[in-house]
Design a protein around this motif. Structure first.
Motif, PDB file in Angstrom:
ATOM      1  N   GLY A  55      -1.640  -7.324 -15.668  1.00 52.71           N
ATOM      2  CA  GLY A  55      -2.475  -8.519 -15.658  1.00 52.71           C
ATOM      3  C   GLY A  55      -2.508  -9.230 -14.322  1.00 52.71           C
ATOM      4  O   GLY A  55      -3.375 -10.070 -14.077  1.00 52.71           O
ATOM      5  N   THR A  56      -1.573  -8.904 -13.428  1.00 53.15           N
ATOM      6  CA  THR A  56      -1.567  -9.506 -12.095  1.00 53.15           C
ATOM      7  C   THR A  56      -2.839  -9.111 -11.338  1.00 53.15           C
ATOM      8  O   THR A  56      -3.268  -7.965 -11.380  1.00 53.15           O
ATOM      9  N   SER A  57      -3.419 -10.075 -10.639  1.00 53.45           N
ATOM     10  CA  SER A  57      -4.663  -9.808  -9.915  1.00 53.45           C
ATOM     11  C   SER A  57      -4.371  -9.237  -8.533  1.00 53.45           C
ATOM     12  O   SER A  57      -3.495  -9.735  -7.811  1.00 53.45           O
ATOM     13  N   ALA A  58      -5.101  -8.205  -8.177  1.00 58.98           N
ATOM     14  CA  ALA A  58      -5.050  -7.626  -6.834  1.00 58.98           C
ATOM     15  C   ALA A  58      -6.381  -7.886  -6.144  1.00 58.98           C
ATOM     16  O   ALA A  58      -7.439  -7.831  -6.773  1.00 58.98           O
ATOM     17  N   THR A  59      -6.342  -8.153  -4.848  1.00 56.21           N
ATOM     18  CA  THR A  59      -7.563  -8.307  -4.064  1.00 56.21           C
ATOM     19  C   THR A  59      -7.818  -7.011  -3.313  1.00 56.21           C
ATOM     20  O   THR A  59      -7.029  -6.632  -2.445  1.00 56.21           O
ATOM     21  N   VAL A  60      -8.905  -6.352  -3.665  1.00 52.90           N
ATOM     22  CA  VAL A  60      -9.261  -5.093  -3.006  1.00 52.90           C
ATOM     23  C   VAL A  60      -9.807  -5.388  -1.614  1.00 52.90           C
ATOM     24  O   VAL A  60      -9.449  -4.734  -0.639  1.00 52.90           O
ATOM     25  N   PHE A  61     -10.704  -6.364  -1.529  1.00 50.82           N
ATOM     26  CA  PHE A  61     -11.127  -6.862  -0.218  1.00 50.82           C
ATOM     27  C   PHE A  61     -11.552  -8.307  -0.349  1.00 50.82           C
ATOM     28  O   PHE A  61     -11.856  -8.795  -1.438  1.00 50.82           O
ATOM     29  N   GLY A  62     -11.533  -9.002   0.770  1.00 51.75           N
ATOM     30  CA  GLY A  62     -11.933 -10.400   0.782  1.00 51.75           C
ATOM     31  C   GLY A  62     -12.065 -10.883   2.209  1.00 51.75           C
ATOM     32  O   GLY A  62     -11.812 -10.139   3.159  1.00 51.75           O
ATOM     33  N   PRO A  63     -12.425 -12.149   2.380  1.00 54.42           N
ATOM     34  CA  PRO A  63     -12.667 -12.669   3.726  1.00 54.42           C
ATOM     35  C   PRO A  63     -11.440 -13.302   4.369  1.00 54.42           C
ATOM     36  O   PRO A  63     -11.527 -13.821   5.476  1.00 54.42           O
ATOM     37  N   ASP A  64     -10.298 -13.266   3.697  1.00 56.14           N
ATOM     38  CA  ASP A  64      -9.174 -14.104   4.086  1.00 56.14           C
ATOM     39  C   ASP A  64      -8.432 -13.637   5.328  1.00 56.14           C
ATOM     40  O   ASP A  64      -7.867 -14.430   6.068  1.00 56.14           O
ATOM     41  N   GLY A  65      -8.383 -12.330   5.557  1.00 57.38           N
ATOM     42  CA  GLY A  65      -7.574 -11.815   6.649  1.00 57.38           C
ATOM     43  C   GLY A  65      -6.114 -11.713   6.244  1.00 57.38           C
ATOM     44  O   GLY A  65      -5.754 -11.886   5.075  1.00 57.38           O
ATOM     45  N   GLY A  66      -5.255 -11.442   7.194  1.00 55.13           N
ATOM     46  CA  GLY A  66      -3.847 -11.285   6.888  1.00 55.13           C
ATOM     47  C   GLY A  66      -3.606 -10.079   6.004  1.00 55.13           C
ATOM     48  O   GLY A  66      -4.069  -8.973   6.289  1.00 55.13           O
ATOM     49  N   ALA A  67      -2.914 -10.286   4.889  1.00 53.45           N
ATOM     50  CA  ALA A  67      -2.619  -9.177   3.977  1.00 53.45           C
ATOM     51  C   ALA A  67      -3.854  -8.698   3.240  1.00 53.45           C
ATOM     52  O   ALA A  67      -3.877  -7.560   2.736  1.00 53.45           O
ATOM     53  N   THR A  68      -4.874  -9.538   3.148  1.00 56.10           N
ATOM     54  CA  THR A  68      -6.075  -9.166   2.395  1.00 56.10           C
ATOM     55  C   THR A  68      -6.964  -8.252   3.230  1.00 56.10           C
ATOM     56  O   THR A  68      -7.408  -8.641   4.310  1.00 56.10           O
ATOM     57  N   PRO A  69      -7.255  -7.052   2.753  1.00 52.53           N
ATOM     58  CA  PRO A  69      -8.172  -6.177   3.509  1.00 52.53           C
ATOM     59  C   PRO A  69      -9.573  -6.772   3.539  1.00 52.53           C
ATOM     60  O   PRO A  69      -9.984  -7.497   2.623  1.00 52.53           O
ATOM     61  N   THR A  70     -10.301  -6.455   4.575  1.00 56.33           N
ATOM     62  CA  THR A  70     -11.695  -6.853   4.673  1.00 56.33           C
ATOM     63  C   THR A  70     -12.584  -5.641   4.391  1.00 56.33           C
ATOM     64  O   THR A  70     -12.107  -4.505   4.325  1.00 56.33           O
ATOM     65  N   ILE A  71     -13.881  -5.881   4.263  1.00 55.57           N
ATOM     66  CA  ILE A  71     -14.794  -4.754   4.109  1.00 55.57           C
ATOM     67  C   ILE A  71     -14.792  -3.881   5.354  1.00 55.57           C
ATOM     68  O   ILE A  71     -15.033  -2.671   5.278  1.00 55.57           O
ATOM     69  N   HIS A  72     -14.482  -4.471   6.490  1.00 58.06           N
ATOM     70  CA  HIS A  72     -14.404  -3.685   7.723  1.00 58.06           C
ATOM     71  C   HIS A  72     -13.181  -2.759   7.693  1.00 58.06           C
ATOM     72  O   HIS A  72     -13.237  -1.631   8.186  1.00 58.06           O
ATOM     73  N   ASP A  73     -12.080  -3.247   7.107  1.00 58.81           N
ATOM     74  CA  ASP A  73     -10.916  -2.373   6.929  1.00 58.81           C
ATOM     75  C   ASP A  73     -11.275  -1.176   6.059  1.00 58.81           C
ATOM     76  O   ASP A  73     -10.974  -0.028   6.397  1.00 58.81           O
ATOM     77  N   TRP A  74     -11.932  -1.442   4.925  1.00 60.60           N
ATOM     78  CA  TRP A  74     -12.296  -0.348   4.018  1.00 60.60           C
ATOM     79  C   TRP A  74     -13.263   0.625   4.679  1.00 60.60           C
ATOM     80  O   TRP A  74     -13.170   1.845   4.481  1.00 60.60           O
ATOM     81  N   ALA A  75     -14.184   0.098   5.475  1.00 66.53           N
ATOM     82  CA  ALA A  75     -15.113   0.984   6.186  1.00 66.53           C
ATOM     83  C   ALA A  75     -14.349   1.887   7.152  1.00 66.53           C
ATOM     84  O   ALA A  75     -14.633   3.087   7.258  1.00 66.53           O
ATOM     85  N   ARG A  76     -13.383   1.317   7.841  1.00 65.06           N
ATOM     86  CA  ARG A  76     -12.588   2.119   8.781  1.00 65.06           C
ATOM     87  C   ARG A  76     -11.774   3.175   8.034  1.00 65.06           C
ATOM     88  O   ARG A  76     -11.703   4.334   8.446  1.00 65.06           O
ATOM     89  N   TRP A  77     -11.173   2.787   6.926  1.00 66.05           N
ATOM     90  CA  TRP A  77     -10.370   3.734   6.151  1.00 66.05           C
ATOM     91  C   TRP A  77     -11.222   4.863   5.578  1.00 66.05           C
ATOM     92  O   TRP A  77     -10.728   5.981   5.372  1.00 66.05           O
ATOM     93  N   ALA A  78     -12.479   4.579   5.305  1.00 65.54           N
ATOM     94  CA  ALA A  78     -13.359   5.584   4.705  1.00 65.54           C
ATOM     95  C   ALA A  78     -14.214   6.311   5.737  1.00 65.54           C
ATOM     96  O   ALA A  78     -14.983   7.211   5.381  1.00 65.54           O
ATOM     97  N   GLY A  79     -14.119   5.923   6.994  1.00 62.25           N
ATOM     98  CA  GLY A  79     -14.933   6.550   8.020  1.00 62.25           C
ATOM     99  C   GLY A  79     -16.410   6.275   7.850  1.00 62.25           C
ATOM    100  O   GLY A  79     -17.252   7.152   8.059  1.00 62.25           O
TER     101      GLY A  79
END
Length: 376
Positions: A333-357
């Motif tokens: 039930g704990t919520s995980a943030t897959v991506f968000g605008p916060d920075g720090g520990a929270t991945p961004t959409i740019h992080d996911w784009a880099r990880w996925a090429g």
């Protein structure tokens, strides 16, 4: 060595579903960033359902922040914006199903026309004058009328306007190299656009709005701005040129639906491509490639849980991903943030784009319909 595969079933119970939150305040901030770069009219492009963020939500936020026009793929998308109460001018220019002249006139939607055949069909079908932007190919070779047919297109537009089937109100092109953030790369397209403007003016169409630049050109090259700029990706926090920090406009969260202790040597997911190298805990999130999580990602991919970035391990499944939470067993039930605008520990959409090429556009537009939408 224990090599019993980890079970990935959900536990019974009710969880908050995976949710994509759209943040209109971020769209407002991004329009302000664009306004600081240009005095010209801003067209807020909300194709692909507002780059996955909700076309109506993004459009309303952008217009409230000062955008003077809206842009869509089709007349049907534009008509939906009209039905939602948006009254500013709207342009549709890709027309995957053809141009519905009657619907365009009824909804007061401008259409861009990029070929002689397309314009001829529009003139034949239009029962009343449709507002038209002549779409000229300025170097993309992906759409727009090729230079060798400009005279034919303009001549047909003259006849259509004389017959009161259309009214030419704009001329547009596209920048093929704007992401380089180098004005020299845009020079040929700018010259082509000026030539198109002169040709349209010489044909007697009078004052028309000209537009060439999308987000990258708007942010990096004032020479591309002409009378109006078309901003789509920039509204939701994406600068393809990589020169301006924009505000992320969405957050994807998902609940943990299963957690387990795994000894060292435990294979995870299909084919056991990942094997734990220590005793650890594994948690399952109910999102997978059917929901827009890229299937091919690097080992650096992770999500945020409780202020920590934790790695995605094993293969991405259709409906699930597995997270290694280390020594901590994270409650179901704990919520995980897959991506968000916060920075720090929270991945961004740019992080996911880099990880996925890939590019961040594919991350936000790929979020599937099973993910609940909300506005924050």
């Amino acid at each position: 060595m224990n090599r019993v595969p980890v079970a990935l079933q959900r536990r019974p119970g009710t969880f908050r579903p995976p949710t994509l939150q759209t943040l209109p305040v971020a769209v407002t901030a991004n329009v302000a960033r664009i306004r600081a770069r240009t005095p010209n009219t801003i067209m807020a492009v909300v194709k692909a359902d507002g780059y996955g963020h909700g076309a109506v939500t993004v459009a309303k936020a952008a217009v409230a922040a000062g955008a003077g026009w809206l842009g869509t793929t089709s007349v049907a998308e534009a008509s939906a914006l009209r039905a939602a109460g948006l009254a500013v001018p709207i342009l549709a220019w890709l027309h995957p199903g053809g141009i519905d002249a009657e619907a365009a006139a009824a909804a007061r939607v401008d259409v861009a026309v990029g070929s002689v055949d397309e314009l001829g069909a529009l003139v034949a079908r239009a029962a009343s004058a449709v507002r038209v932007h002549l779409y000229m190919d300025t170097g993309m070779s992906r759409g727009g009328c090729s230079r060798g047919q400009w005279d034919e297109l303009i001549g047909l537009a003259q006849r259509g306007q004389q017959a009161r089937r259309l009214r030419v109100v704009g001329v547009m092109g596209h920048l093929p190299l704007a992401d380089r953030a180098d004005p020299a790369a845009n020079a040929a397209a700018v010259a082509g656009m000026r030539e198109a403007q002169r040709a349209v003016r010489t044909a007697g169409f009078g004052s028309t709005v000209a537009h060439l630049a999308a987000t990258s050109g708007t942010l990096t090259d004032p020479a591309t701005h002409f009378g109006m700029v078309r901003v789509g990706a920039g509204l939701v926090g994406i600068d393809p040129s990589g020169t301006v920090e924009m505000h992320g406009a969405s957050r994807l969260t998902a609940p943990i639906v299963h957690t387990t202790a795994a000894p060292a040597g435990t294979p995870v997911g299909y084919a056991g491509t990942y094997v734990t190298d220590r005793a650890t805990h594994l948690s399952v999130l109910p999102v997978g490639y059917a929901d827009g999580i890229p299937r091919e990602i690097s080992p650096q991919a992770g999500v945020e849980i409780g202020g920590r970035r934790l790695p995605v391990v094993g293969r991405v499944s259709m409906d699930q991903i597995v997270i290694d939470t280390g020594a901590e067993s994270v409650p179901v039930g704990t919520s995980a943030t897959v991506f968000g605008p916060d920075g720090g520990a929270t991945p961004t959409i740019h992080d996911w784009a880099r990880w996925a090429g890939t590019i961040p556009h594919t991350i936000v537009t790929g979020i599937g319909p099973r993910v609940k939408r909300s506005i924050t």
